[in-house]
Design a protein around this motif. Structure first.
Motif, PDB file in Angstrom:
ATOM      1  N   SER A  36       0.829  -1.202   0.000  1.00  0.00           N
ATOM      2  CA  SER A  36       0.000   0.000   0.000  1.00  0.00           C
ATOM      3  C   SER A  36       0.863   1.251   0.000  1.00  0.00           C
ATOM      4  O   SER A  36       1.995   1.258   0.477  1.00  0.00           O
ATOM      5  CB  SER A  36      -0.896   0.021   1.243  1.00  0.00           C
ATOM      6  OG  SER A  36      -1.619  -1.187   1.384  1.00  0.00           O
ATOM      7  N   GLU A  40      -4.020   6.220   4.448  1.00  0.00           N
ATOM      8  CA  GLU A  40      -4.990   5.330   5.071  1.00  0.00           C
ATOM      9  C   GLU A  40      -5.888   4.633   4.062  1.00  0.00           C
ATOM     10  O   GLU A  40      -6.295   3.483   4.251  1.00  0.00           O
ATOM     11  CB  GLU A  40      -5.852   6.122   6.060  1.00  0.00           C
ATOM     12  CG  GLU A  40      -6.751   5.254   6.929  1.00  0.00           C
ATOM     13  CD  GLU A  40      -5.963   4.307   7.829  1.00  0.00           C
ATOM     14  OE1 GLU A  40      -6.473   3.212   8.116  1.00  0.00           O
ATOM     15  OE2 GLU A  40      -4.844   4.655   8.232  1.00  0.00           O
ATOM     16  N   SER A  41      -6.205   5.319   2.960  1.00  0.00           N
ATOM     17  CA  SER A  41      -7.157   4.763   1.998  1.00  0.00           C
ATOM     18  C   SER A  41      -6.546   3.724   1.071  1.00  0.00           C
ATOM     19  O   SER A  41      -7.272   3.028   0.358  1.00  0.00           O
ATOM     20  CB  SER A  41      -7.758   5.894   1.149  1.00  0.00           C
ATOM     21  OG  SER A  41      -6.744   6.560   0.416  1.00  0.00           O
ATOM     22  N   SER A  42      -5.225   3.609   1.061  1.00  0.00           N
ATOM     23  CA  SER A  42      -4.551   2.670   0.162  1.00  0.00           C
ATOM     24  C   SER A  42      -4.449   1.295   0.803  1.00  0.00           C
ATOM     25  O   SER A  42      -3.853   1.129   1.869  1.00  0.00           O
ATOM     26  CB  SER A  42      -3.159   3.191  -0.188  1.00  0.00           C
ATOM     27  OG  SER A  42      -2.496   2.298  -1.059  1.00  0.00           O
ATOM     28  N   LYS A  43      -5.039   0.286   0.147  1.00  0.00           N
ATOM     29  CA  LYS A  43      -5.025  -1.085   0.655  1.00  0.00           C
ATOM     30  C   LYS A  43      -4.726  -2.033  -0.503  1.00  0.00           C
ATOM     31  O   LYS A  43      -5.615  -2.410  -1.273  1.00  0.00           O
ATOM     32  CB  LYS A  43      -6.378  -1.428   1.298  1.00  0.00           C
ATOM     33  CG  LYS A  43      -6.728  -0.561   2.502  1.00  0.00           C
ATOM     34  CD  LYS A  43      -8.097  -0.895   3.067  1.00  0.00           C
ATOM     35  CE  LYS A  43      -8.432   0.012   4.255  1.00  0.00           C
ATOM     36  NZ  LYS A  43      -9.782  -0.285   4.807  1.00  0.00           N
ATOM     37  N   SER A  60     -10.783  -1.243  -2.847  1.00  0.00           N
ATOM     38  CA  SER A  60     -11.014   0.135  -3.264  1.00  0.00           C
ATOM     39  C   SER A  60     -11.472   0.993  -2.085  1.00  0.00           C
ATOM     40  O   SER A  60     -12.177   0.521  -1.195  1.00  0.00           O
ATOM     41  CB  SER A  60     -12.065   0.191  -4.367  1.00  0.00           C
ATOM     42  OG  SER A  60     -11.585  -0.421  -5.539  1.00  0.00           O
ATOM     43  N   PRO A  61     -11.113   2.278  -2.092  1.00  0.00           N
ATOM     44  CA  PRO A  61     -11.521   3.170  -0.993  1.00  0.00           C
ATOM     45  C   PRO A  61     -13.015   3.458  -0.975  1.00  0.00           C
ATOM     46  O   PRO A  61     -13.550   3.848   0.062  1.00  0.00           O
ATOM     47  CB  PRO A  61     -10.729   4.455  -1.276  1.00  0.00           C
ATOM     48  CG  PRO A  61      -9.612   4.050  -2.178  1.00  0.00           C
ATOM     49  CD  PRO A  61     -10.148   2.923  -2.996  1.00  0.00           C
ATOM     50  N   SER A  62     -13.698   3.311  -2.128  1.00  0.00           N
ATOM     51  CA  SER A  62     -15.126   3.641  -2.180  1.00  0.00           C
ATOM     52  C   SER A  62     -15.789   2.863  -3.309  1.00  0.00           C
ATOM     53  O   SER A  62     -15.121   2.336  -4.205  1.00  0.00           O
ATOM     54  CB  SER A  62     -15.316   5.145  -2.421  1.00  0.00           C
ATOM     55  OG  SER A  62     -14.900   5.487  -3.742  1.00  0.00           O
TER      56      SER A  62
END
Length: 302
Positions: A36, A40-43, A60-62
């Motif tokens: 990542s 925080e949003s990167s997975k 995905s973040p959303s």
């Protein structure tokens, strides 16, 4: 100066249900590595199978970004050809998970020779042109130029307000002055864009002399010139010859309306990034925004 590859944040464990799903699709997994970005949003995780075959698993973040990325992989990415981007192996809308093949090569980073870097930018130009012209990519979404002008006009004001005291008076005046070029957007060519075209989203395979594109979560119908913003305020500023070979690969130079709006698009991206990056604690985004605003205030040519 080349875009540096940010260090990954403290390692995250992959959710068990997502790992079970990936194992069902590709079989036994012998190694899981967190790849990542430092936000925080990167997975994203690299998965290795017993035969050393590698995959990447992304959450995905959303829902919106998941929809964009799966659409791009299904309808646009195949146009790029073999080994020019990852391929979508499977997708799980309930978990917003994508399982991708591993494209060959390593991230573009400091240490690449100038000869190879010239090849990278020429090929990125060619790849983006192919993506922009992808015949089936816009089948589920249309792009309205007049609506886009209205939306971006409103967003510039909102971004400036959101940035507030983060902007100096000179920066704010520069952004609002550049925003006067917004009407030129209507004359700019539309395309199916990558949405985050920059060196860190490019792989280079020195053995085959081939570049590949990564990360299509912001791919969508928009303006072709949107895909030039990060490059124009980044590597092309220090090494303008990279710009020349890019557009050789792309097959055309900027149109006059695109020349008019490129600084405005860079300003809007910087103001938005400054506000978002400060809230999210993303120092890389904040730094890029500051550098861009400094260039624009000095009147740097894009």
């Amino acid at each position: 100066m080349l875009t540096s590859i940010p260090m990954a944040r403290p390692r995250m464990s992959i959710p068990g249900s997502v790992l079970d799903w990936a194992s069902y699709v590709i079989g036994p997994i012998t190694l899981v590595r967190d790849t990542s970005w430092d936000r925080e949003s990167s997975k994203v995780w690299e998965l290795t199978c017993p035969d050393s075959t590698r995959y990447f698993l992304k959450i995905s973040p959303s829902k919106a970004l998941y929809a964009r990325e799966t659409h791009a992989y299904r309808f646009a990415v195949p146009s790029l050809g073999p080994d020019r981007a990852p391929r979508l192996q499977a997708a799980d809308p309930d978990q917003l998970a994508l399982l991708l093949t591993a494209a060959p090569g390593q991230p573009v980073a400091a240490g690449l020779t100038m000869r190879d870097l010239l090849k990278v930018h020429r090929q990125v130009g060619w790849l983006l042109r192919v993506l922009h012209d992808a015949p089936h990519a816009s089948s589920s979404a249309s792009w309205d130029s007049r609506a886009e002008v209205r939306a971006r006009t409103e967003s510039v004001g909102k971004h400036v307000a959101a940035a507030g005291d983060l902007l100096t008076r000179t920066e704010e005046e520069t952004v609002l002055r550049l925003a006067r070029n917004l009407p030129h957007l209507e004359a700019c060519p539309a395309a199916f864009i990558h949405g985050d075209a920059q060196e860190r989203n490019v792989l280079w395979d020195g053995r085959s002399d081939c570049a590949a594109l990564l990360d299509f979560e912001r791919a969508r119908p928009a303006l072709a010139v949107d895909d030039f913003v990060h490059l124009a305020v980044g590597p092309w500023q220090q090494q303008p010859w990279l710009r020349r070979v890019f557009f050789t690969g792309y097959g055309r130079e900027l149109t006059e309306p695109e020349r008019q709006v490129l600084p405005m698009l860079a300003a809007a991206d910087a103001v938005s990034g400054l506000a978002w990056g400060t809230r999210a604690g993303d120092n890389e985004v904040v730094h890029r925004a500051r550098v861009t605003l400094k260039l624009l205030c000095k009147g740097a040519a894009l």
